[in-house]
Design a protein around this motif. Structure first.
Motif, short mmCIF file in Angstrom:
data_model
loop_
_atom_site.label_atom_id
_atom_site.label_comp_id
_atom_site.label_asym_id
_atom_site.label_seq_id
_atom_site.Cartn_x
_atom_site.Cartn_y
_atom_site.Cartn_z
N ASP A 161 0.35 -1.60 -0.23
CA ASP A 161 0.16 -0.08 0.21
C ASP A 161 0.93 0.83 0.10
N VAL A 162 0.01 2.28 -0.25
CA VAL A 162 0.99 3.95 0.30
C VAL A 162 0.30 3.81 1.45
N PHE A 163 0.82 3.95 2.12
CA PHE A 163 0.26 4.57 3.11
C PHE A 163 0.57 6.19 3.51
N GLU A 164 -0.68 6.42 3.12
CA GLU A 164 -0.29 8.21 3.69
C GLU A 164 -1.22 8.18 4.21
N THR A 165 -1.44 9.10 5.42
CA THR A 165 -2.18 9.40 6.24
C THR A 165 -2.28 10.88 6.53
N HIS A 166 -3.58 11.30 6.64
CA HIS A 166 -4.09 12.58 6.84
C HIS A 166 -4.27 13.21 8.30
N HIS A 167 -3.57 14.09 7.99
CA HIS A 167 -3.29 15.21 9.56
C HIS A 167 -5.22 15.30 9.71
N LEU A 168 -5.11 15.69 11.31
CA LEU A 168 -5.84 16.40 11.52
C LEU A 168 -5.74 17.57 12.20
N GLU A 169 -6.07 18.45 12.67
CA GLU A 169 -6.08 19.74 13.35
C GLU A 169 -7.11 20.15 14.01
N ASN A 170 -6.68 20.13 15.51
CA ASN A 170 -8.47 19.95 16.15
C ASN A 170 -9.44 19.59 16.01
N GLU A 171 -8.41 18.10 15.06
CA GLU A 171 -9.54 17.43 15.44
C GLU A 171 -10.62 17.53 13.70
#
Length: 283
Positions: A161-171
């Motif tokens: 897989d391409v393990f791309e994590t999506h960032h959370l800012e103040n949820e």
């Protein structure tokens, strides 16, 4: 009320409040973490009718604004018992006057827990009981016990897989991403990965992940047909949450309209939705 189910290999306890899994035991070992409010006050909450946090903790539907807390209300509601046997229990939550004040839809939510050999199968069933489309999200949030050093653990996925994590800012998702470092489609765990929030994957090919302690496979989670996966812990906490979702938190740019929220499910009038999560104990 606490419910116990068992078979020849496993036993599980569940709370009618939130239809929440509290223990999953094999050979006297519990694989679900035990609550320590220093870190967190849940073990495996049901996320419904939203996953994550709404922008400003509110949404609009047909020009009316409603407020919902993070992850919705199901996790704190008393479920009734729809059906029960030695190895299975099915919990039920129906819309009510109080739910319609914050979520103006007619629904039936069933959560079924079934022990099959060395697996716990959790089924999430939603029925639209209205004459209009039902917009909803649903997700799992089981917290698995971590023994010893967190850094000894890893997550091994079943596909490249391409393990791309999506960032959370103040949820809320802020539109930025990071590619995770992996080896043989395995993520080595450490608390620094979770300094800002959960790891959130939106486009995995994998549908299974194995939690390993050093080289020992501990358990496997099959999340087939769940499009999103969250991985989360608190700093220094002795647990890891593996969270298959059918839904997402809001983006920072979201306009608040529930109808066009990213990841929302639109269930036609009178129709049913079903997903199944499988937890297999490998030790």
């Amino acid at each position: 009320m606490i419910i116990t189910i068992s078979n020849s290999q496993l036993s599980a306890t569940l709370n009618t409040v939130g239809a929440e899994l509290q223990t999953l035991v094999k050979n006297n070992k519990n694989y679900i973490w035990q609550v320590d409010e220093t870190y967190w006050n849940k073990t495996s909450p049901i996320l419904f009718p939203i996953v994550g946090r709404l922008k400003n903790d509110s949404y609009t539907w047909k020009d009316t604004t409603y407020e919902l807390p993070r992850h919705g209300f199901a996790r704190n509601r008393e479920f009734s018992i729809h059906k029960m046997s030695d190895h299975q229990v099915i919990f039920e939550l129906d819309d009510s006057e109080s739910t319609r004040e914050v979520y103006p839809f007619a629904f039936k939510l069933l959560i079924a827990y079934t022990l099959m050999d060395n697996e716990l199968v959790i089924e999430y069933f939603v029925r639209n009981q209205s004459d209009e489309v039902l917009p909803f999200s649903i997700g799992a949030h089981p917290a698995f016990a971590i023994e010893g050093s967190f850094e000894d653990y890893s997550l091994q996925f079943n596909k490249e897989d391409v393990f791309e994590t999506h960032h959370l800012e103040n949820e809320s998702f802020n539109g930025t991403t990071t590619l995770m470092a992996t080896e043989n489609h395995t993520i080595a765990l450490n608390y620094a990965l979770f300094e800002k929030d959960a790891l959130v994957f939106k486009h995995l090919k994998s549908n299974e992940v194995i939690l390993k302690n050093k080289d020992q496979a501990v358990l496997k989670v099959n999340f087939d047909h769940f499009p999103y996966l969250g991985i989360w812990t608190k700093q220094n906490a002795p647990f890891l949450c593996i969270e298959p979702w059918c839904g997402l938190a809001d983006a920072t740019t979201h306009n608040g309209n529930l109808e066009n929220k990213e990841g929302i499910n639109h269930l036609p009038a009178g129709e049913d939705f079903l997903r199944a999560l499988r937890i297999e104990i490998l030790e």
